[in-house]
Write a protein that holds these residues in place. Structure first.
Motif, PDB file in Angstrom:
ATOM      1  N   ASP A 118     -18.235  -6.740   7.038  1.00 54.33           N
ATOM      2  CA  ASP A 118     -17.207  -6.661   6.329  1.00 54.33           C
ATOM      3  C   ASP A 118     -15.690  -6.227   6.910  1.00 54.33           C
ATOM      4  O   ASP A 118     -15.748  -4.954   7.452  1.00 54.33           O
ATOM      5  CB  ASP A 118     -17.451  -5.586   5.099  1.00 54.33           C
ATOM      6  CG  ASP A 118     -16.476  -5.044   4.066  1.00 54.33           C
ATOM      7  OD1 ASP A 118     -15.535  -6.020   3.898  1.00 54.33           O
ATOM      8  OD2 ASP A 118     -16.769  -4.188   3.267  1.00 54.33           O
ATOM      9  N   CYS A 119     -14.794  -7.187   6.910  1.00 55.79           N
ATOM     10  CA  CYS A 119     -13.755  -6.891   7.869  1.00 55.79           C
ATOM     11  C   CYS A 119     -12.768  -6.364   7.104  1.00 55.79           C
ATOM     12  O   CYS A 119     -12.292  -6.753   5.740  1.00 55.79           O
ATOM     13  CB  CYS A 119     -13.124  -8.192   8.510  1.00 55.79           C
ATOM     14  SG  CYS A 119     -14.360  -8.916   9.656  1.00 55.79           S
ATOM     15  N   PRO A 120     -11.833  -5.205   7.396  1.00 60.12           N
ATOM     16  CA  PRO A 120     -10.823  -4.846   6.307  1.00 60.12           C
ATOM     17  C   PRO A 120      -9.644  -5.640   6.338  1.00 60.12           C
ATOM     18  O   PRO A 120      -9.424  -6.485   7.344  1.00 60.12           O
ATOM     19  CB  PRO A 120     -10.263  -3.594   7.325  1.00 60.12           C
ATOM     20  CG  PRO A 120     -10.839  -3.559   8.673  1.00 60.12           C
ATOM     21  CD  PRO A 120     -11.774  -4.529   8.651  1.00 60.12           C
ATOM     22  N   PHE A 121      -9.137  -5.947   5.218  1.00 58.64           N
ATOM     23  CA  PHE A 121      -8.383  -6.934   4.991  1.00 58.64           C
ATOM     24  C   PHE A 121      -7.089  -6.403   4.037  1.00 58.64           C
ATOM     25  O   PHE A 121      -7.359  -5.894   2.886  1.00 58.64           O
ATOM     26  CB  PHE A 121      -8.829  -8.025   4.052  1.00 58.64           C
ATOM     27  CG  PHE A 121      -8.167  -9.301   3.898  1.00 58.64           C
ATOM     28  CD1 PHE A 121      -6.968  -9.949   4.409  1.00 58.64           C
ATOM     29  CD2 PHE A 121      -8.327 -10.037   2.337  1.00 58.64           C
ATOM     30  CE1 PHE A 121      -6.523 -10.881   4.135  1.00 58.64           C
ATOM     31  CE2 PHE A 121      -7.464 -10.990   1.955  1.00 58.64           C
ATOM     32  CZ  PHE A 121      -6.571 -11.548   2.960  1.00 58.64           C
ATOM     33  N   LYS A 122      -5.990  -6.402   4.280  1.00 54.38           N
ATOM     34  CA  LYS A 122      -4.916  -5.747   3.566  1.00 54.38           C
ATOM     35  C   LYS A 122      -3.638  -6.526   3.401  1.00 54.38           C
ATOM     36  O   LYS A 122      -3.300  -7.449   4.346  1.00 54.38           O
ATOM     37  CB  LYS A 122      -4.483  -4.448   4.430  1.00 54.38           C
ATOM     38  CG  LYS A 122      -5.513  -3.451   4.727  1.00 54.38           C
ATOM     39  CD  LYS A 122      -5.782  -2.580   3.555  1.00 54.38           C
ATOM     40  CE  LYS A 122      -6.925  -1.844   3.917  1.00 54.38           C
ATOM     41  NZ  LYS A 122      -7.493  -1.047   2.467  1.00 54.38           N
ATOM     42  N   LEU A 123      -2.864  -6.112   2.262  1.00 57.09           N
ATOM     43  CA  LEU A 123      -1.748  -6.674   1.948  1.00 57.09           C
ATOM     44  C   LEU A 123      -0.748  -5.801   2.428  1.00 57.09           C
ATOM     45  O   LEU A 123      -0.717  -4.553   2.229  1.00 57.09           O
ATOM     46  CB  LEU A 123      -1.543  -7.206   0.422  1.00 57.09           C
ATOM     47  CG  LEU A 123      -0.285  -7.802  -0.120  1.00 57.09           C
ATOM     48  CD1 LEU A 123       0.000  -9.268   0.257  1.00 57.09           C
ATOM     49  CD2 LEU A 123      -0.144  -7.667  -1.513  1.00 57.09           C
ATOM     50  N   ALA A 124       0.427  -6.126   3.082  1.00 55.32           N
ATOM     51  CA  ALA A 124       1.409  -5.011   3.416  1.00 55.32           C
ATOM     52  C   ALA A 124       2.050  -4.331   2.285  1.00 55.32           C
ATOM     53  O   ALA A 124       2.050  -4.878   1.149  1.00 55.32           O
ATOM     54  CB  ALA A 124       2.626  -5.921   4.050  1.00 55.32           C
ATOM     55  N   ILE A 125       2.470  -3.208   2.456  1.00 56.86           N
ATOM     56  CA  ILE A 125       3.044  -2.365   1.535  1.00 56.86           C
ATOM     57  C   ILE A 125       4.701  -2.479   1.432  1.00 56.86           C
ATOM     58  O   ILE A 125       5.207  -2.370   0.490  1.00 56.86           O
ATOM     59  CB  ILE A 125       2.733  -0.989   1.702  1.00 56.86           C
ATOM     60  CG1 ILE A 125       1.214  -0.771   1.609  1.00 56.86           C
ATOM     61  CG2 ILE A 125       3.261   0.069   0.856  1.00 56.86           C
ATOM     62  CD1 ILE A 125       0.625   0.450   2.176  1.00 56.86           C
ATOM     63  N   VAL A 126       5.255  -2.684   2.491  1.00 50.14           N
ATOM     64  CA  VAL A 126       6.805  -2.874   2.687  1.00 50.14           C
ATOM     65  C   VAL A 126       7.152  -4.192   3.545  1.00 50.14           C
ATOM     66  O   VAL A 126       6.244  -4.648   4.117  1.00 50.14           O
ATOM     67  CB  VAL A 126       7.463  -1.594   3.377  1.00 50.14           C
ATOM     68  CG1 VAL A 126       7.235  -0.094   2.696  1.00 50.14           C
ATOM     69  CG2 VAL A 126       6.787  -1.188   4.876  1.00 50.14           C
ATOM     70  N   ALA A 127       8.139  -4.648   3.554  1.00 50.64           N
ATOM     71  CA  ALA A 127       8.586  -5.770   4.148  1.00 50.64           C
ATOM     72  C   ALA A 127       8.181  -5.682   5.486  1.00 50.64           C
ATOM     73  O   ALA A 127       8.530  -4.564   6.265  1.00 50.64           O
ATOM     74  CB  ALA A 127      10.010  -5.965   3.902  1.00 50.64           C
ATOM     75  N   VAL A 128       8.014  -6.656   6.200  1.00 49.94           N
ATOM     76  CA  VAL A 128       7.828  -6.704   7.842  1.00 49.94           C
ATOM     77  C   VAL A 128       8.718  -7.822   8.249  1.00 49.94           C
ATOM     78  O   VAL A 128       8.574  -8.952   7.925  1.00 49.94           O
ATOM     79  CB  VAL A 128       6.459  -7.175   7.713  1.00 49.94           C
ATOM     80  CG1 VAL A 128       6.131  -7.396   9.756  1.00 49.94           C
ATOM     81  CG2 VAL A 128       5.638  -6.177   7.522  1.00 49.94           C
ATOM     82  N   ASN A 129       9.650  -7.233   9.150  1.00 54.29           N
ATOM     83  CA  ASN A 129      10.798  -8.081   9.815  1.00 54.29           C
ATOM     84  C   ASN A 129      11.545  -8.955   8.895  1.00 54.29           C
ATOM     85  O   ASN A 129      11.776 -10.074   9.004  1.00 54.29           O
ATOM     86  CB  ASN A 129      10.212  -8.980  10.949  1.00 54.29           C
ATOM     87  CG  ASN A 129       9.441  -8.019  12.022  1.00 54.29           C
ATOM     88  OD1 ASN A 129       9.959  -7.016  12.530  1.00 54.29           O
ATOM     89  ND2 ASN A 129       8.420  -8.635  12.562  1.00 54.29           N
TER      90      ASN A 129
END
Length: 169
Positions: free
Chosen positions: A79-90
């Protein structure tokens, strides 16, 4: 609501409790983000295999194509952690930015079409990802008895082991 269940797949649950099976197999850490009109849903299967949804179809995403499916070339946990960003990246809106923790921390800024590693290896595979709510360059990862932190988007990392439990963090 969008949720995954071991041995039960990935389900879409709408108001009133109606459910629809969206993706079979073991549903792990799905992401639903209706702000992303092109790819509003992502599903994860064991070992960090990722799929994205577009116009009624699911397609695999990853760093390299192996036997007709996209995957990643590094080590992984079930079970690999998988996340969506919270704030803009670059300058990229957060709903286009994904993180996947395996042996390395992977980053995609285009809905999973391309991936780059933003870390070296740690003392174990990554078990958790923590994202800052105000600074996209600040990221935490947890491994076996260790927390690592970057404040520059992955260029350098510092690790802490003292005072932490010996298990997965």
């Amino acid at each position: 609501t969008f949720g995954g269940m071991q041995d039960q797949g990935t389900w879409d649950i709408v108001d009133g409790g109606a459910t629809t099976l969206m993706f079979g197999g073991d549903g792990l850490q799905p992401i639903a983000n209706l702000s992303n009109t092109t790819y509003p849903k992502f599903a994860e299967l064991p070992n960090g295999f990722l799929y994205r949804y577009n116009n009624g179809n699911w397609s695999s995403v990853g760093d390299e194509l192996v036997n007709g499916l996209y995957t990643f070339p590094d080590g992984y946990d079930w079970d690999c952690p998988f996340k969506l960003a919270i704030v803009a990246v670059n300058g990229v809106q957060p709903y286009h930015v994904l993180y996947l923790g395996r042996q390395y921390l992977w980053l995609s800024t285009n809905d999973g079409s391309n991936w780059d590693t933003i870390s070296g290896t740690f003392n174990d595979n990554i078990h958790s990802i923590g994202l800052s709510q105000v600074d996209s360059r600040t990221i935490y990862v947890g491994t076996d008895g260790q927390i690592s932190l970057t404040t520059n988007g992955g260029t350098t990392w510092t690790s802490k082991t003292s005072g932490l439990p010996g298990g997965n963090v």
